[in-house]
Scaffold this motif. Sequence first.
Motif, PDB file in Angstrom:
ATOM      1  N   LYS A  53       0.783  -1.476  -0.384  1.00  0.00           N
ATOM      2  CA  LYS A  53      -0.058  -0.027   0.394  1.00  0.00           C
ATOM      3  C   LYS A  53       0.690   1.172  -0.350  1.00  0.00           C
ATOM      4  CE  LYS A  53      -3.873  -1.750   2.355  1.00  0.00           C
ATOM      5  NZ  LYS A  53      -4.890  -2.475   3.739  1.00  0.00           N
ATOM      6  N   VAL A  54       0.325   2.042  -0.930  1.00  0.00           N
ATOM      7  CA  VAL A  54       1.305   3.385  -0.450  1.00  0.00           C
ATOM      8  C   VAL A  54       0.625   4.471  -1.205  1.00  0.00           C
ATOM      9  CG1 VAL A  54       3.493   4.589  -2.618  1.00  0.00           C
ATOM     10  CG2 VAL A  54       3.242   1.932  -2.250  1.00  0.00           C
ATOM     11  N   ASN A  55       1.013   5.398  -0.521  1.00  0.00           N
ATOM     12  CA  ASN A  55       0.198   6.440  -1.032  1.00  0.00           C
ATOM     13  C   ASN A  55       0.354   7.851  -1.582  1.00  0.00           C
ATOM     14  OD1 ASN A  55      -3.357   5.711  -0.571  1.00  0.00           O
ATOM     15  ND2 ASN A  55      -2.142   5.194   1.681  1.00  0.00           N
ATOM     16  N   GLN A  56       0.221   9.372  -2.052  1.00  0.00           N
ATOM     17  CA  GLN A  56       1.144   9.927  -2.291  1.00  0.00           C
ATOM     18  C   GLN A  56       0.695  11.204  -3.088  1.00  0.00           C
ATOM     19  OE1 GLN A  56       4.666  10.531  -2.350  1.00  0.00           O
ATOM     20  NE2 GLN A  56       4.260  12.651  -2.315  1.00  0.00           N
ATOM     21  N   ALA A  57       1.009  11.979  -1.973  1.00  0.00           N
ATOM     22  CA  ALA A  57      -0.020  13.225  -2.152  1.00  0.00           C
ATOM     23  C   ALA A  57      -0.139  14.405  -3.680  1.00  0.00           C
ATOM     24  CB  ALA A  57      -0.085  14.100  -1.315  1.00  0.00           C
ATOM     25  N   HIS A  58      -0.121  14.949  -3.718  1.00  0.00           N
ATOM     26  CA  HIS A  58      -0.394  15.990  -5.010  1.00  0.00           C
ATOM     27  C   HIS A  58      -0.888  16.840  -5.100  1.00  0.00           C
ATOM     28  CE1 HIS A  58      -3.856  15.037  -7.761  1.00  0.00           C
ATOM     29  NE2 HIS A  58      -3.573  13.488  -7.093  1.00  0.00           N
ATOM     30  N   ASN A  59      -0.811  17.540  -6.190  1.00  0.00           N
ATOM     31  CA  ASN A  59      -1.336  18.862  -6.443  1.00  0.00           C
ATOM     32  C   ASN A  59      -1.710  19.364  -8.428  1.00  0.00           C
ATOM     33  OD1 ASN A  59       0.489  19.970  -6.873  1.00  0.00           O
ATOM     34  ND2 ASN A  59       0.561  21.324  -5.509  1.00  0.00           N
TER      35      ASN A  59
ATOM     36  N   GLU B 263       6.913  10.369  -5.410  1.00  0.00           N
ATOM     37  CA  GLU B 263       7.521  10.702  -4.710  1.00  0.00           C
ATOM     38  C   GLU B 263       8.539  11.637  -5.847  1.00  0.00           C
ATOM     39  OE1 GLU B 263       9.736   9.504  -1.917  1.00  0.00           O
ATOM     40  OE2 GLU B 263       8.198   8.406  -0.608  1.00  0.00           O
ATOM     41  N   GLN B 264       9.125  10.515  -6.938  1.00  0.00           N
ATOM     42  CA  GLN B 264       9.889  11.762  -7.915  1.00  0.00           C
ATOM     43  C   GLN B 264       9.496  12.659  -8.900  1.00  0.00           C
ATOM     44  OE1 GLN B 264      11.702   9.219 -10.701  1.00  0.00           O
ATOM     45  NE2 GLN B 264      12.630  10.780 -11.370  1.00  0.00           N
ATOM     46  N   LYS B 265       7.787  11.912  -8.899  1.00  0.00           N
ATOM     47  CA  LYS B 265       6.354  12.539  -9.808  1.00  0.00           C
ATOM     48  C   LYS B 265       5.740  13.181  -9.626  1.00  0.00           C
ATOM     49  CE  LYS B 265       8.375   8.755 -13.704  1.00  0.00           C
ATOM     50  NZ  LYS B 265       7.623   9.044 -14.953  1.00  0.00           N
ATOM     51  N   LEU B 266       5.489  13.138  -7.922  1.00  0.00           N
ATOM     52  CA  LEU B 266       3.901  13.949  -7.307  1.00  0.00           C
ATOM     53  C   LEU B 266       4.760  14.368  -6.703  1.00  0.00           C
ATOM     54  CD1 LEU B 266       1.141  11.018  -7.273  1.00  0.00           C
ATOM     55  CD2 LEU B 266       1.837  12.632  -9.051  1.00  0.00           C
ATOM     56  N   ALA B 267       5.259  14.507  -6.013  1.00  0.00           N
ATOM     57  CA  ALA B 267       5.685  15.619  -4.889  1.00  0.00           C
ATOM     58  C   ALA B 267       6.314  16.935  -4.996  1.00  0.00           C
ATOM     59  CB  ALA B 267       7.221  15.078  -3.579  1.00  0.00           C
TER      60      ALA B 267
ATOM     61  N   ARG C 246      -2.615  11.053 -14.251  1.00  0.00           N
ATOM     62  CA  ARG C 246      -2.904  10.111 -14.865  1.00  0.00           C
ATOM     63  C   ARG C 246      -1.585   9.426 -16.498  1.00  0.00           C
ATOM     64  NH1 ARG C 246      -7.889   7.479 -16.795  1.00  0.00           N
ATOM     65  NH2 ARG C 246      -7.036   7.716 -18.864  1.00  0.00           N
ATOM     66  N   ASP C 247      -1.530  10.604 -16.910  1.00  0.00           N
ATOM     67  CA  ASP C 247       0.068  10.147 -17.417  1.00  0.00           C
ATOM     68  C   ASP C 247       1.336   9.812 -16.826  1.00  0.00           C
ATOM     69  OD1 ASP C 247      -0.393  10.895 -20.076  1.00  0.00           O
ATOM     70  OD2 ASP C 247       0.042  12.984 -19.115  1.00  0.00           O
ATOM     71  N   ILE C 248       1.218  10.419 -15.083  1.00  0.00           N
ATOM     72  CA  ILE C 248       2.166   9.237 -14.222  1.00  0.00           C
ATOM     73  C   ILE C 248       1.948   7.815 -14.237  1.00  0.00           C
ATOM     74  CG2 ILE C 248       2.679   9.948 -11.804  1.00  0.00           C
ATOM     75  CD1 ILE C 248       2.508  12.611 -12.240  1.00  0.00           C
ATOM     76  N   ALA C 249       0.827   7.908 -14.100  1.00  0.00           N
ATOM     77  CA  ALA C 249      -0.288   6.610 -13.477  1.00  0.00           C
ATOM     78  C   ALA C 249       0.531   5.510 -14.781  1.00  0.00           C
ATOM     79  CB  ALA C 249      -1.484   6.579 -12.880  1.00  0.00           C
ATOM     80  N   ASN C 250       0.676   6.053 -15.992  1.00  0.00           N
ATOM     81  CA  ASN C 250       0.826   5.248 -17.730  1.00  0.00           C
ATOM     82  C   ASN C 250       2.136   4.836 -17.488  1.00  0.00           C
ATOM     83  OD1 ASN C 250      -2.582   4.676 -18.190  1.00  0.00           O
ATOM     84  ND2 ASN C 250      -2.607   6.452 -19.307  1.00  0.00           N
ATOM     85  N   ASP C 251       3.084   5.253 -16.950  1.00  0.00           N
ATOM     86  CA  ASP C 251       3.818   5.062 -16.839  1.00  0.00           C
ATOM     87  C   ASP C 251       4.788   4.824 -15.567  1.00  0.00           C
ATOM     88  OD1 ASP C 251       4.568   7.345 -18.559  1.00  0.00           O
ATOM     89  OD2 ASP C 251       5.450   9.082 -17.267  1.00  0.00           O
ATOM     90  N   ILE C 252       3.964   4.779 -14.798  1.00  0.00           N
ATOM     91  CA  ILE C 252       4.217   3.824 -13.392  1.00  0.00           C
ATOM     92  C   ILE C 252       3.674   2.024 -13.413  1.00  0.00           C
ATOM     93  CG2 ILE C 252       3.754   2.919 -11.504  1.00  0.00           C
ATOM     94  CD1 ILE C 252       3.798   5.793 -10.534  1.00  0.00           C
ATOM     95  N   ALA C 253       2.685   2.071 -14.783  1.00  0.00           N
ATOM     96  CA  ALA C 253       2.524   0.931 -15.192  1.00  0.00           C
ATOM     97  C   ALA C 253       2.867   0.400 -16.413  1.00  0.00           C
ATOM     98  CB  ALA C 253       0.705   1.061 -15.340  1.00  0.00           C
ATOM     99  N   ALA C 254       3.721   1.355 -16.843  1.00  0.00           N
ATOM    100  CA  ALA C 254       4.942   0.644 -17.898  1.00  0.00           C
ATOM    101  C   ALA C 254       5.399   0.281 -17.649  1.00  0.00           C
ATOM    102  CB  ALA C 254       5.632   1.922 -19.009  1.00  0.00           C
ATOM    103  N   LYS C 255       6.366   0.935 -16.003  1.00  0.00           N
ATOM    104  CA  LYS C 255       7.691   0.324 -16.269  1.00  0.00           C
ATOM    105  C   LYS C 255       7.462  -0.942 -15.126  1.00  0.00           C
ATOM    106  CE  LYS C 255       9.832   4.389 -14.674  1.00  0.00           C
ATOM    107  NZ  LYS C 255       9.895   5.324 -16.087  1.00  0.00           N
TER     108      LYS C 255
END
Length: 92
Positions: A5-11, A88-92, A18-27
């Motif tokens: 379980k991982v939670n990350q705040a973003h703004n 953390e890298q993409k959302l913080a 969604r683009d970041i989620a797609n990058d994570i899915a690709a990895k």
Amino acid sequence: MPTIKVNQAHNKPLPEVRDIANDIAAKLKDSYDVSSSWKNDTQLSFKRTGLSGDLNITDSSVAIKLDLSFLLSSFKSTIEQRIREQLEQKLA
């Protein structure tokens, strides 16, 4: 069954998250042969033999929950660390 379980705040705006989620899915696909598909605009589903879970996006956070089989449990810390680093890298 081990769970990640991982939670990350973003703004950030939804399309960018969604683009970041797609990058994570690709990895995850490249590293662990995990397939993914969008259930709706804010929920991405993950699946492979021995692993299933979801990534959920809200206006202020991203939450990932993955259930691992016993056979993949030895990879739990590595998978979790990589996901945390990416979020953390993409959302913080």
